[in-house]
Design a protein around this motif. Sequence first.
Motif, mmCIF file in Angstrom:
data_model
loop_
_atom_site.group_PDB
_atom_site.id
_atom_site.type_symbol
_atom_site.label_atom_id
_atom_site.label_comp_id
_atom_site.label_asym_id
_atom_site.label_seq_id
_atom_site.Cartn_x
_atom_site.Cartn_y
_atom_site.Cartn_z
ATOM 1 N N GLY A 54 0.789 -1.224 0.000
ATOM 2 C CA GLY A 54 0.000 0.000 0.000
ATOM 3 C C GLY A 54 0.819 1.270 0.000
ATOM 4 N N ILE A 55 2.093 1.162 -0.361
ATOM 5 C CA ILE A 55 2.999 2.309 -0.368
ATOM 6 C C ILE A 55 3.322 2.691 -1.798
ATOM 7 C CG2 ILE A 55 5.325 3.072 0.300
ATOM 8 C CD1 ILE A 55 5.048 1.014 2.636
ATOM 9 N N ASP A 56 3.397 3.981 -2.064
ATOM 10 C CA ASP A 56 3.714 4.458 -3.403
ATOM 11 C C ASP A 56 5.160 4.087 -3.736
ATOM 12 O OD1 ASP A 56 3.705 5.912 -5.851
ATOM 13 O OD2 ASP A 56 4.721 7.558 -4.807
ATOM 14 N N PRO A 57 5.375 3.254 -4.740
ATOM 15 C CA PRO A 57 6.733 2.784 -5.008
ATOM 16 C C PRO A 57 7.668 3.878 -5.505
ATOM 17 C CG PRO A 57 5.232 2.018 -6.719
ATOM 18 C CD PRO A 57 4.395 2.644 -5.652
ATOM 19 N N VAL A 58 7.153 4.821 -6.268
ATOM 20 C CA VAL A 58 8.007 5.876 -6.807
ATOM 21 C C VAL A 58 8.568 6.747 -5.683
ATOM 22 C CG1 VAL A 58 8.081 7.913 -8.290
ATOM 23 C CG2 VAL A 58 6.817 5.872 -9.024
ATOM 24 N N SER A 59 7.709 7.125 -4.754
ATOM 25 C CA SER A 59 8.166 7.969 -3.654
ATOM 26 C C SER A 59 9.149 7.223 -2.757
ATOM 27 C CB SER A 59 6.974 8.469 -2.825
ATOM 28 O OG SER A 59 6.320 7.395 -2.170
ATOM 29 N N TYR A 60 8.971 5.907 -2.629
ATOM 30 C CA TYR A 60 9.874 5.136 -1.765
ATOM 31 C C TYR A 60 11.242 4.962 -2.409
ATOM 32 C CZ TYR A 60 9.057 3.266 2.862
ATOM 33 O OH TYR A 60 9.009 3.105 4.222
ATOM 34 N N VAL A 61 11.269 4.823 -3.712
ATOM 35 C CA VAL A 61 12.559 4.792 -4.404
ATOM 36 C C VAL A 61 13.301 6.104 -4.155
ATOM 37 C CG1 VAL A 61 13.654 4.828 -6.673
ATOM 38 C CG2 VAL A 61 11.897 3.125 -6.168
ATOM 39 N N LYS A 62 12.599 7.202 -4.298
ATOM 40 C CA LYS A 62 13.227 8.511 -4.100
ATOM 41 C C LYS A 62 13.668 8.695 -2.650
ATOM 42 C CE LYS A 62 10.672 10.753 -7.840
ATOM 43 N NZ LYS A 62 9.668 11.795 -8.199
ATOM 44 N N LYS A 63 12.894 8.164 -1.733
ATOM 45 C CA LYS A 63 13.232 8.300 -0.316
ATOM 46 C C LYS A 63 14.588 7.689 -0.002
ATOM 47 C CE LYS A 63 11.530 7.135 4.321
ATOM 48 N NZ LYS A 63 10.389 6.620 5.120
ATOM 49 N N TYR A 64 14.921 6.592 -0.673
ATOM 50 C CA TYR A 64 16.171 5.895 -0.374
ATOM 51 C C TYR A 64 17.239 6.130 -1.445
ATOM 52 C CZ TYR A 64 14.144 3.826 3.717
ATOM 53 O OH TYR A 64 13.577 3.663 4.963
ATOM 54 N N ALA A 65 17.114 7.214 -2.176
ATOM 55 C CA ALA A 65 18.109 7.568 -3.184
ATOM 56 C C ALA A 65 19.495 7.645 -2.556
ATOM 57 C CB ALA A 65 17.750 8.916 -3.813
ATOM 58 N N ASP B 100 7.315 2.495 -15.734
ATOM 59 C CA ASP B 100 8.074 3.585 -16.344
ATOM 60 C C ASP B 100 8.472 4.621 -15.303
ATOM 61 O OD1 ASP B 100 8.023 2.547 -18.942
ATOM 62 O OD2 ASP B 100 6.059 3.434 -19.357
ATOM 63 N N ALA B 101 7.540 4.972 -14.426
ATOM 64 C CA ALA B 101 7.826 5.970 -13.389
ATOM 65 C C ALA B 101 8.825 5.423 -12.375
ATOM 66 C CB ALA B 101 6.535 6.389 -12.689
ATOM 67 N N VAL B 102 8.711 4.144 -12.057
ATOM 68 C CA VAL B 102 9.651 3.521 -11.122
ATOM 69 C C VAL B 102 11.059 3.536 -11.705
ATOM 70 C CG1 VAL B 102 10.348 1.326 -10.094
ATOM 71 C CG2 VAL B 102 7.969 2.076 -9.940
ATOM 72 N N ILE B 103 11.192 3.177 -12.977
ATOM 73 C CA ILE B 103 12.508 3.149 -13.614
ATOM 74 C C ILE B 103 13.101 4.546 -13.684
ATOM 75 C CG2 ILE B 103 13.678 2.750 -15.813
ATOM 76 C CD1 ILE B 103 11.810 0.322 -16.191
ATOM 77 N N ALA B 104 12.283 5.526 -14.001
ATOM 78 C CA ALA B 104 12.771 6.908 -14.052
ATOM 79 C C ALA B 104 13.278 7.355 -12.683
ATOM 80 C CB ALA B 104 11.671 7.830 -14.553
ATOM 81 N N ALA B 105 12.517 7.032 -11.646
ATOM 82 C CA ALA B 105 12.935 7.398 -10.290
ATOM 83 C C ALA B 105 14.213 6.667 -9.903
ATOM 84 C CB ALA B 105 11.821 7.078 -9.299
#
Length: 258
Positions: free
Chosen positions: A169-180, A213-218
């Motif tokens: 239930g977590i937005d994957p794009v924001s979580y990728v960015k969180k752990y950049a 696509d958004a996940v890969i971009a992030a």
Amino acid sequence: MTRMGIGLQMYTLRDVTAVDFEGTLRKVAELGYEGVEFAGYGGIEAERMRDLLQELGLKAIGSHIGLHLLEGNLENEIAYLKTIGAKYAICPWLPHEARDAEAWRGHLVKFEQYGKRFREEGIAFAYHNHEFEFEVELDGQVVFDALYERISPEYLQVEMDIGWVQYSGIDPVSYVKKYAGRLPLLHLKDFRGGEKGKQIDTVELGRGDLPLDAVIAAASESSVEWIIVEQDVCANPPLESVATSMAWLKENYLSKFE
């Protein structure tokens, strides 16, 4: 967009490697995968595996090493990884009896110890999530976040399984960015439906509900080194499934670098 490597978690092909491990690696290379992440070595000696990977032009990304092996076979695991030239050691999963808050407090101590030992040998230690890391809290913080807040990046990196993140239930794009910057390895996984509490239906890339696509971009903007394809269960023949996922990546990602 930064060009990331394309790898395969060999667990996806476990039924095929059980019959012919070396032959399966050859087919993985033929499909265009650039690296592999192991989950066991099929009884192949480290020197033979090293030579085979070199012959096939496959990079050894790292290996999923179960908790019992970290606890009881650490030095042998380190030796194998060093022989095949792997950069990462990843704890992939925890047994059900080792997932409550009290158990996690112990894992935090042990993971830091493992991370220090791996670092001494030039290997980075990482943790691969499922959904249960978002279901238990330590002092009001979900375990996934507590894990990385309480252990230094020197000793623990993130291998984020993006399918399980969305399933939780977590937005994957924001979580990728969180752990950049702390996320060298990203498991790219697609699934259909999969409301929390129901069985996850993993499918080939592009056939599910994730915003790939958004996940890969992030990921590209977050210093991810490897996109690693993993499909927990394949409804189609596993080699066909990983071929389909690679075809999707060639069309939707790799084509941008031609």
